[in-house]
Scaffold this active site. Structure first.
Site, PDB file in Angstrom:
ATOM      1  CG  ASP A 235      21.438 150.766 -17.519  1.00  0.00           C
ATOM      2  OD1 ASP A 235      22.479 151.434 -17.488  1.00  0.00           O
ATOM      3  OD2 ASP A 235      20.987 150.155 -16.530  1.00  0.00           O
TER       4      ASP A 235
ATOM      5  CG  ASP B  17      15.121 151.567 -18.903  1.00  0.00           C
ATOM      6  OD1 ASP B  17      15.390 150.963 -17.846  1.00  0.00           O
ATOM      7  OD2 ASP B  17      15.766 151.429 -19.955  1.00  0.00           O
TER       8      ASP B  17
ATOM      9  CG  ASP C  30      16.294 150.379 -23.739  1.00  0.00           C
ATOM     10  OD1 ASP C  30      15.832 150.226 -22.594  1.00  0.00           O
ATOM     11  OD2 ASP C  30      17.344 149.842 -24.124  1.00  0.00           O
TER      12      ASP C  30
END
Length: 222
Positions: free
Chosen positions: A12, A10, A170
């Protein structure tokens, strides 16, 4: 961790901290709309599901007119993409970890809900673009995470089967997308998770990106 042949990340909250630039762009939009500005904590709670959802959450939180959402999203993207990398930084250990993984011969990819253009701008500005063989943005396909299609598209570009890949994210949409694609997943305990990390359902939690390389290297040596 057997048969690991590729790793997908991922963006961000996993590779980069982009919250300040996203907050600044959102606040310019909100000021134009005569609405209150939001702080960093608020914007972090809104990040992760793509630009339309970020704008929708910000407009809803500040009492704006959601009926104009498509126009507002277009304007937000114009604002954000003009300065997507002004304050955005890679998290500690990211560059060294990516370099180490590539030295092990692993192809790497990025799958993000951020628009492709802004993703490339950020990766290039931070000197990270060269590490990735596949980049899938939130507007690359009709589907976004938590749908598995973006991960499967990246794996097709990398030439790797789902069972031989690992997803690092995240947030819940990273884990859900990986699970749906048949890919193992680790979650970082920093970033912008919308729920407690222990509840994400990842195979493993790591506190820093630097922890990833020895895990992978030890597996490769086994």
């Amino acid at each position: 961790m057997s048969l690991l042949k590729a790793i997908i990340f991922d963006l961000d909250g996993t590779l980069v901290d982009s919250a300040r630039d996203l907050r600044d762009a959102v606040n310019i939009l909100l000021v134009q709309e005569g609405l209150r500005q939001i702080d960093l904590g608020e914007v972090k709670s809104m990040i992760g599901d793509g630009a339309p959802k970020l704008v929708e959450r910000a407009i809803a939180a500040t009492g704006g007119d959601l009926s104009r959402l498509p126009t507002l999203v277009t304007r937000f993207l114009e604002i954000y993409e003009a300065n997507a990398s002004r304050h955005t930084e890679a998290y500690p250990g990211v560059a060294d970890t990516l370099a180490g993984l590539r030295a092990l011969g692993l192809p790497l990819g990025v799958v993000t809900n951020k628009p492709f253009g802004a993703t490339i701008d950020i990766l290039e500005a931070l000197g990270l673009r060269t590490y990735f063989d596949a980049v899938i943005g939130g507007d690359t396909l009709p589907e976004r995470k938590p749908h598995p299609a973006p991960i499967l598209a990246a794996l097709k570009q990398l030439g790797v089967a789902p069972e031989a890949a690992l997803m690092i994210g995240d947030n819940y949409h990273d884990v859900q997308a990986a699970r749906a694609a048949g890919v193992r997943t680790f979650a970082v305990t920093y970033g912008y998770s919308h729920k407690p990390h222990a509840e994400l359902g990842a195979d493993r939690l790591i506190d820093t990106m630097s922890e990833l390389l020895p895990i992978v290297a030890n597996t490769a040596a086994a």
